[in-house]
Design a protein around this motif. Structure first.
Motif, PDB file in Angstrom:
ATOM      1  N   THR A  87       0.837  -1.188   0.000  1.00  0.00           N
ATOM      2  CA  THR A  87       0.000   0.000   0.000  1.00  0.00           C
ATOM      3  C   THR A  87       0.877   1.244   0.000  1.00  0.00           C
ATOM      4  OG1 THR A  87      -0.129  -0.002   2.410  1.00  0.00           O
ATOM      5  CG2 THR A  87      -1.948  -1.055   1.233  1.00  0.00           C
ATOM      6  N   SER A  88       0.294   2.341  -0.462  1.00  0.00           N
ATOM      7  CA  SER A  88       0.950   3.650  -0.397  1.00  0.00           C
ATOM      8  C   SER A  88      -0.146   4.690  -0.216  1.00  0.00           C
ATOM      9  CB  SER A  88       1.758   3.923  -1.670  1.00  0.00           C
ATOM     10  OG  SER A  88       0.907   4.041  -2.796  1.00  0.00           O
TER      11      SER A  88
ATOM     12  N   THR B 272      -0.922  -0.846  -3.983  1.00  0.00           N
ATOM     13  CA  THR B 272       0.162  -0.366  -4.833  1.00  0.00           C
ATOM     14  C   THR B 272       1.164  -1.475  -5.122  1.00  0.00           C
ATOM     15  OG1 THR B 272      -0.035   1.814  -3.790  1.00  0.00           O
ATOM     16  CG2 THR B 272       1.996   1.391  -4.994  1.00  0.00           C
TER      17      THR B 272
ATOM     18  N   GLY C 233       6.446   2.639  -5.447  1.00  0.00           N
ATOM     19  CA  GLY C 233       5.265   2.302  -6.239  1.00  0.00           C
ATOM     20  C   GLY C 233       5.432   2.595  -7.714  1.00  0.00           C
TER      21      GLY C 233
ATOM     22  N   LEU D  74      -0.623   1.801  -9.193  1.00  0.00           N
ATOM     23  CA  LEU D  74      -1.507   1.812  -8.030  1.00  0.00           C
ATOM     24  C   LEU D  74      -2.958   1.928  -8.449  1.00  0.00           C
ATOM     25  CD1 LEU D  74      -2.376   5.002  -7.009  1.00  0.00           C
ATOM     26  CD2 LEU D  74       0.065   5.025  -6.715  1.00  0.00           C
TER      27      LEU D  74
END
Length: 137
Positions: free
Chosen positions: A24-25, A31, A42, A45
Motif C-alpha cells: 500500500t501507499s 500499490t 510504487g 496503483l
C-alpha cells in the motif's frame, strides 16, 4: 492477432516482474512496488474514487482507475495524446510523470502494450542493477 488487455492482466504483469510486491501507499491505496520491502517504490496503483478524477460525461468519480508511472513526462504526454489509447491525465497530476486508465477500458489496448507500459513503469522505479539484470543495458 494480439490479445486485448484485461483488468486482471495488471496484477499478472506486475507480479511477473522481478522483486515486486503488492503493498500500500498514500495511506491504504493498493500499490505494486519494487523492490520488495521497506525501500519499495510504487509503479502501479489502484486509485480510489475521488473528486479530482471525475468522468466529464457524468460528473461522477471514476470507480476503476489505475495509475501507471511513466519514465518521464514525454512518455506521459505521448500516451495521453495518442487517441487510440485509453490513457489520460488530470489536473491533480500536472508535473507528475504518470498516466491514468480505467480498468473497464483496458481492452482498447493489447496485453502486449499494457505489459510494455507497466515494464517501463517498473524500470523507472526499480534499482538500476535489477533493471540491468532483467532487461539488459
Amino acid at each position: 492477432m494480439s490479445t486485448p488487455a484485461r483488468p486482471e492482466d495488471v496484477d499478472e504483469i506486475c507480479a511477473g516482474l522481478p522483486e515486486t510486491e503488492l503493498g500500500t501507499s498514500w495511506g491504504d491505496v493498493p500499490t505494486w512496488k519494487v523492490p520488495r520491502g521497506e525501500k519499495g517504490r510504487g509503479f502501479v496503483l489502484y486509485r480510489p474514487p475521488g473528486k479530482t478524477a471525475v468522468d466529464p460525461a457524468t460528473g461522477e468519480p471514476y470507480e476503476d482507475l489505475v495509475v501507471i508511472i511513466t519514465p518521464t513526462e514525454v512518455e506521459k504526454d505521448a500516451l495521453v495524446a495518442d487517441e487510440s489509447t485509453p490513457f489520460f491525465t488530470i489536473d491533480h497530476f500536472t508535473g507528475f510523470a504518470a498516466v491514468l486508465v480505467q480498468q473497464s477500458r483496458l481492452g482498447e489496448i493489447s496485453r502486449e502494450e499494457l505489459a510494455e507500459i507497466i515494464t517501463d513503469a517498473w524500470a523507472t522505479r526499480a534499482p538500476k542493477k535489477l533493471v540491468r539484470e532483467h532487461l539488459g543495458d
